[in-house]
Each structure stands twice: as structure tokens, then as C-alpha cells.
Design a protein around this motif. Structure first.
Motif, PDB file in Angstrom:
ATOM      1  N   ILE A 129       0.847  -1.187   0.000  1.00 50.48           N
ATOM      2  CA  ILE A 129       0.000   0.000   0.000  1.00 50.48           C
ATOM      3  C   ILE A 129       0.886   1.242   0.000  1.00 50.48           C
ATOM      4  O   ILE A 129       1.846   1.330   0.770  1.00 50.48           O
ATOM      5  CB  ILE A 129      -0.935   0.026   1.221  1.00 50.48           C
ATOM      6  CG1 ILE A 129      -1.754  -1.265   1.300  1.00 50.48           C
ATOM      7  CG2 ILE A 129      -1.860   1.239   1.171  1.00 50.48           C
ATOM      8  CD1 ILE A 129      -2.731  -1.462   0.190  1.00 50.48           C
ATOM      9  N   PHE A 130       0.550   2.192  -0.862  1.00 51.52           N
ATOM     10  CA  PHE A 130       1.277   3.453  -0.956  1.00 51.52           C
ATOM     11  C   PHE A 130       0.373   4.588  -0.500  1.00 51.52           C
ATOM     12  O   PHE A 130      -0.765   4.705  -0.977  1.00 51.52           O
ATOM     13  CB  PHE A 130       1.721   3.734  -2.397  1.00 51.52           C
ATOM     14  CG  PHE A 130       2.707   2.750  -2.940  1.00 51.52           C
ATOM     15  CD1 PHE A 130       4.057   3.059  -2.980  1.00 51.52           C
ATOM     16  CD2 PHE A 130       2.296   1.522  -3.428  1.00 51.52           C
ATOM     17  CE1 PHE A 130       4.974   2.156  -3.484  1.00 51.52           C
ATOM     18  CE2 PHE A 130       3.202   0.612  -3.941  1.00 51.52           C
ATOM     19  CZ  PHE A 130       4.560   0.938  -3.963  1.00 51.52           C
ATOM     20  N   LYS A 131       0.885   5.421   0.387  1.00 51.72           N
ATOM     21  CA  LYS A 131       0.175   6.638   0.783  1.00 51.72           C
ATOM     22  C   LYS A 131       0.909   7.818   0.183  1.00 51.72           C
ATOM     23  O   LYS A 131       2.020   8.155   0.560  1.00 51.72           O
ATOM     24  CB  LYS A 131       0.114   6.783   2.304  1.00 51.72           C
ATOM     25  CG  LYS A 131      -0.688   8.018   2.745  1.00 51.72           C
ATOM     26  CD  LYS A 131      -0.664   8.186   4.242  1.00 51.72           C
ATOM     27  CE  LYS A 131       0.648   8.780   4.708  1.00 51.72           C
ATOM     28  NZ  LYS A 131       0.844  10.175   4.243  1.00 51.72           N
ATOM     29  N   THR A 163      11.938   5.679  -3.221  1.00 56.98           N
ATOM     30  CA  THR A 163      12.345   4.533  -4.023  1.00 56.98           C
ATOM     31  C   THR A 163      12.550   3.321  -3.117  1.00 56.98           C
ATOM     32  O   THR A 163      12.487   3.424  -1.891  1.00 56.98           O
ATOM     33  CB  THR A 163      13.644   4.839  -4.801  1.00 56.98           C
ATOM     34  OG1 THR A 163      13.890   3.784  -5.731  1.00 56.98           O
ATOM     35  CG2 THR A 163      14.830   4.957  -3.865  1.00 56.98           C
ATOM     36  N   PHE A 164      12.801   2.151  -3.735  1.00 51.36           N
ATOM     37  CA  PHE A 164      12.974   0.906  -2.985  1.00 51.36           C
ATOM     38  C   PHE A 164      14.295   0.240  -3.343  1.00 51.36           C
ATOM     39  O   PHE A 164      14.820   0.393  -4.448  1.00 51.36           O
ATOM     40  CB  PHE A 164      11.836  -0.084  -3.292  1.00 51.36           C
ATOM     41  CG  PHE A 164      10.506   0.335  -2.753  1.00 51.36           C
ATOM     42  CD1 PHE A 164      10.175   0.123  -1.425  1.00 51.36           C
ATOM     43  CD2 PHE A 164       9.570   0.938  -3.578  1.00 51.36           C
ATOM     44  CE1 PHE A 164       8.945   0.496  -0.930  1.00 51.36           C
ATOM     45  CE2 PHE A 164       8.338   1.312  -3.100  1.00 51.36           C
ATOM     46  CZ  PHE A 164       8.020   1.092  -1.766  1.00 51.36           C
ATOM     47  N   LEU A 165      14.806  -0.530  -2.375  1.00 51.71           N
ATOM     48  CA  LEU A 165      15.993  -1.355  -2.564  1.00 51.71           C
ATOM     49  C   LEU A 165      15.696  -2.765  -2.069  1.00 51.71           C
ATOM     50  O   LEU A 165      14.906  -2.941  -1.136  1.00 51.71           O
ATOM     51  CB  LEU A 165      17.189  -0.794  -1.787  1.00 51.71           C
ATOM     52  CG  LEU A 165      17.640   0.641  -2.063  1.00 51.71           C
ATOM     53  CD1 LEU A 165      18.647   1.081  -0.996  1.00 51.71           C
ATOM     54  CD2 LEU A 165      18.255   0.756  -3.450  1.00 51.71           C
ATOM     55  N   GLY A 195       5.073   3.008 -11.373  1.00 48.87           N
ATOM     56  CA  GLY A 195       4.117   3.872 -10.691  1.00 48.87           C
ATOM     57  C   GLY A 195       4.422   5.340 -10.883  1.00 48.87           C
ATOM     58  O   GLY A 195       3.542   6.143 -11.167  1.00 48.87           O
ATOM     59  N   GLY A 196       5.672   5.714 -10.719  1.00 50.01           N
ATOM     60  CA  GLY A 196       6.048   7.098 -10.945  1.00 50.01           C
ATOM     61  C   GLY A 196       5.653   8.062  -9.848  1.00 50.01           C
ATOM     62  O   GLY A 196       5.482   9.258 -10.110  1.00 50.01           O
ATOM     63  N   LEU A 197       5.504   7.590  -8.605  1.00 46.04           N
ATOM     64  CA  LEU A 197       5.197   8.485  -7.497  1.00 46.04           C
ATOM     65  C   LEU A 197       6.463   9.203  -7.048  1.00 46.04           C
ATOM     66  O   LEU A 197       7.503   8.583  -6.870  1.00 46.04           O
ATOM     67  CB  LEU A 197       4.595   7.703  -6.321  1.00 46.04           C
ATOM     68  CG  LEU A 197       3.243   7.007  -6.585  1.00 46.04           C
ATOM     69  CD1 LEU A 197       2.837   6.191  -5.358  1.00 46.04           C
ATOM     70  CD2 LEU A 197       2.173   8.011  -6.945  1.00 46.04           C
ATOM     71  N   ASP A 198       6.365  10.507  -6.863  1.00 48.53           N
ATOM     72  CA  ASP A 198       7.537  11.287  -6.458  1.00 48.53           C
ATOM     73  C   ASP A 198       7.876  11.076  -4.983  1.00 48.53           C
ATOM     74  O   ASP A 198       9.040  11.028  -4.606  1.00 48.53           O
ATOM     75  CB  ASP A 198       7.291  12.773  -6.717  1.00 48.53           C
ATOM     76  CG  ASP A 198       7.158  13.081  -8.197  1.00 48.53           C
ATOM     77  OD1 ASP A 198       7.781  12.359  -9.001  1.00 48.53           O
ATOM     78  OD2 ASP A 198       6.423  14.015  -8.547  1.00 48.53           O
ATOM     79  N   SER A 199       6.861  10.965  -4.146  1.00 49.10           N
ATOM     80  CA  SER A 199       7.069  10.808  -2.708  1.00 49.10           C
ATOM     81  C   SER A 199       5.930   9.972  -2.135  1.00 49.10           C
ATOM     82  O   SER A 199       4.774  10.133  -2.540  1.00 49.10           O
ATOM     83  CB  SER A 199       7.120  12.179  -2.024  1.00 49.10           C
ATOM     84  OG  SER A 199       7.310  12.037  -0.630  1.00 49.10           O
TER      85      SER A 199
END
Length: 416
Positions: free
Chosen positions: A59-61, A337-339, A355-359
Motif C-alpha cells: 500500500i502506498f500513501k 524509491t525501494f531497494l 508507478g512514478g510516485l515522487d514521494s
């Protein structure tokens, strides 16, 4: 199907994702009764907790809420979540998650618990917190902060929401805390008698692990001059306690909390040389997990992450979840970003996510059938229209609602 023993059918169904089970409820009345039963919901939840993230959403907020299939994280596309508190302007906050349920909020009076897998939603009544008047009638208490948390009380088979309001008296540095708890089983708010003796300084939304919510805190309102301690709020006893740090923690510059594989996780950031209080670059981050909750000796340093080579440096890392194989850990870096960290090779690689979410902030959400009425796993029906039976409020001399009292529960409608 009649030739297959019932126990075999049950064992097969326990292992299926929620999406499949919701479809199978339409097969027959017997299937619907089985899948909706308290025993099946408990067994399915237990099976989900044992599996390695096979039915999990990431889930992304961000400016909205989004989800992504965790098992196919590199190939899936972000999907916007059509949640019940969706608003045209401003993001909806995620204040906590547990067993597939998430606590979402737009403001202090617009909160609810939602199961994204079943689409069931329960709106919470407004929590009224009165400023304390314990220091004399002429003293004024100024609200400093409101923290919260959400988790599962195993002893009562109940999901609970906590609101912690901390006040500072203007005449001095004294700290007063008012803690309220909402029981999904009872459907009411109550005031705790024994409130938090600590000043919460990190993780406004309590980190839930091992039946307790956790915060980093200070013994003084001015956290800058007081060392931080790790505290817990046991959801069963509803008592605040101090949790021991790892023996060899050292003197980290930053501390944060997380949950990794159902274990409490402590993130400690260290610097090699600190030039001044404002300008510094982390040298490495240690990830600690408490394997046996409450046992100081069970803290282990799972791994350390050194600064990335080249021009890209991180200022914040947080573990999100183990991979499906359990051999890697997904790390969120600087909310952008993710690692992937390989536990075998002790190496890092960038995780490709479409997705291209900035934050953003991210967390994992387990697919479950957990309902929202009568506690988490007793299989009771969800709320129907109308008002709960309530009793008149009883207040002490200062106007605070006492332990056994309830707040008015506003009318709401279940969103299916």
C-alpha cells in the motif's frame, strides 16, 4: 464435490487468497456459511500469517492511496484504492494496520477501519478529549500533540484504536497525557485511568508488534535534552512499559521503528564523523529485530546497510517486508524509491516498481477475511444502520470522562 471429505475441502480453502474465497461464497449456501464462520476466519488468518507474503498488497500513501501486488512487485501496475474516506482535496492518512485492517483518517473527526480485501468499512465515532485540569483552576493546558495507534488485543479478541493527547501547562514544563481507547468489539471510546508517563518524540502512529504499540519517547517534554527510551502500550493490560534496547546498540544519531516479519524492528542510523548538529551524512544504518519479544537478549542485528556508492546518498531507510522466498528484504529509501537487500549475498540492488510516485510512504497489507464488528475473529455481522445503545456520560470534577463511561456513538452506515 460430495465425495471429498469436508476436512480436505477446508484445508484447501484455508490456503486460498481472499479474492478467490469471496467468489466461492457464491457457489452454495454451505460454502458461504463455511467461509463466513468464525472458525474458518481464524484458521485462514493463521494460515496467512504463516505464509511468506503470498497474498499481500503493498500500500502506498501519497496524494491518494494506491496498491500493488507484492508477489509480482516488478511487473504489476499501481492501482488507486477506492476507499470509503476518499476526498477530492488532500490525502487520506493511514494511521495503522493489523491483520488486513487499516485505520484511515482525514481529520480528528473523520476516521474509520477498513478491510481493503473485503471492502468492509466501519466509521468511528468522534473521540472528544477534554483538556486536563489537574493543576488548579487557573492553570491552562496547551495541546502539544495527538498520537495514535491501532492493533489487536489477543486476550480480548478485539481490535483497538488509541488516541493519545499530550498537554503542556504554560506555567511550567509539566506534562499531562490523556489516553482514549476505542474497542471495535464494544463499539465505544473509554478513557484510560493510567496514562502515558512519557513524552512521545518519534513515530506519531504507534508501531504494532507482539500485541503492543511502540513509540520512541522521552522522560521530559524537551526531548532535545533527554535521552530517548523505547516504550510499549500493551493492548491487553492497556499499560505503558519500557522496552530494553539491544545491548550493543551504540550511540546512533537517528532511531526509528518498524515491523519486519511480525517482529519489532529498530532502525539505528550512525555517522562516522559528525561535524555539527545540522550537517551530517549517515555512514551506515543497522537493522535490529527482537526475535523473542520482551527478551533483551533476543535482539539481533539482522544486517547493516552502508551508504550507496556514487552521488546518491540516503538519509532514511526502513524495512518493509521479507521477499516471498524470505531471502531478501525490501527497503524503502527516503520515501521515494525501494531497494532489495540480499540476506545471503549481503548486497543491495534497486527494486523496479512501476508507478512514478515522487514521494510516498508504504506498508504491506495482508489479505484477510477479518470482519469489523464484535471483535476481529468472532464472525459477527457488520454494523447495520441505526444507533448503538448508549448510557449517559459520567464525568469527574474536572469534566473528564471516566473509565467506565462511553461517548455518544454517532449514526453511521456500513459501506459494502
Amino acid at each position: 464435490m460430495s465425495d471429498i471429505p469436508p476436512e480436505v475441502i477446508n484445508d484447501i480453502l484455508y490456503r486460498l487468497p481472499v479474492k478467490s474465497l469471496l467468489r466461492f461464497r457464491c457457489v452454495s449456501k454451505s460454502f458461504k456459511a463455511l467461509i463466513d464462520s468464525p472458525k474458518f476466519i481464524r484458521a485462514h488468518l493463521k494460515q496467512q500469517l504463516l505464509k511468506h507474503n503470498s497474498d499481500v498488497k503493498l500500500i502506498f500513501k501519497a496524494h491518494k492511496l494506491f496498491s500493488l501486488d507484492f508477489s509480482s512487485i516488478s511487473s504489476s501496475q499501481l492501482e488507486e484504492l477506492d476507499h470509503p474516506l476518499k476526498q477530492p482535496y488532500g490525502p487520506t492518512q493511514v494511521l495503522g494496520s493489523c491483520h488486513g485492517l487499516i485505520l484511515i483518517s482525514n481529520n480528528l473527526s473523520d476516521n474509520g477501519v477498513w478491510n481493503p480485501s473485503t471492502k468492509m468499512f466501519r466509521k468511528l465515532p468522534v473521540c472528544h478529549i477534554n483538556p486536563p485540569q489537574n493543576h488548579g483552576p487557573r492553570e491552562v493546558a496547551g495541546l502539544s500533540q495527538i498520537c495514535g495507534g491501532f492493533g489487536y488485543d489477543t486476550s480480548a479478541n478485539d481490535y483497538k484504536v488509541f488516541k493519545i493527547a499530550q498537554f503542556c501547562h504554560f506555567s511550567g514544563s509539566s506534562l499531562v497525557t490523556v489516553t482514549m481507547v476505542f474497542s471495535l468489539k464494544l463499539g465505544l471510546w473509554k478513557k484510560k485511568v493510567r496514562d502515558c508517563p512519557y513524552w512521545l518524540v518519534k513515530e506519531d502512529n504507534g508501531t504494532f508488534a507482539a500485541g503492543a504499540l511502540h513509540w520512541l519517547a522521552s522522560t521530559e517534554p524537551s526531548a532535545e535534552w533527554s535521552p530517548w527510551v523505547l516504550i510499549s502500550l500493551n493492548l491487553g493490560s492497556e499499560r505503558f512499559e519500557q522496552v530494553s534496547y539491544p545491548e550493543n546498540l551504540g550511540k546512533p544519531l537517528h532511531l526509528n521503528l518498524a515491523v519486519l516479519g511480525e517482529c519489532l524492528c529498530l532502525i539505528s542510523g550512525h555517522v562516522a564523523v559528525r561535524t555539527n548538529a545540522k550537517n551530517h551524512v549517515l555512514d551506515h544504518v543497522d537493522i535490529w529485530v527482537m526475535k523473542n519479544y520482551g527478551v533483551k537478549e533476543s535482539w539481533i542485528k539482522l544486517f547493516s546497510v552502508e551508504q550507496l556508492d556514487g552521488r546518491q546518498h540516503f538519509s532514511f531507510l526502513r524495512p518493509i517486508a521479507y521477499s516471498v522466498t524470505g531471502k531478501e528484504v525490501l527497503l524503502e529509501m527516503d520515501n521515494r524509491t525501494f531497494l532489495w537487500y540480499s540476506l545471503e549475498k549481503k548486497s543491495l540492488k534497486h527494486a523496479k516498481i512501476n508507478g512514478g510516485l515522487d514521494s510516498f510512504e508504504s506498508f504491506v497489507n495482508l489479505g484477510t477475511l477479518v470482519p469489523l464488528y464484535g471483535g476481529g475473529n468472532d464472525g459477527g455481522e457488520n454494523e447495520k444502520d441505526g444507533k448503538e445503545k448508549i448510557e449517559p456520560e459520567k464525568k469527574d470534577g474536572a469534566g473528564n470522562i471516566e473509565e467506565e463511561d462511553v461517548l455518544v456513538i454517532e449514526e453511521f452506515k456500513l459501506e459494502l
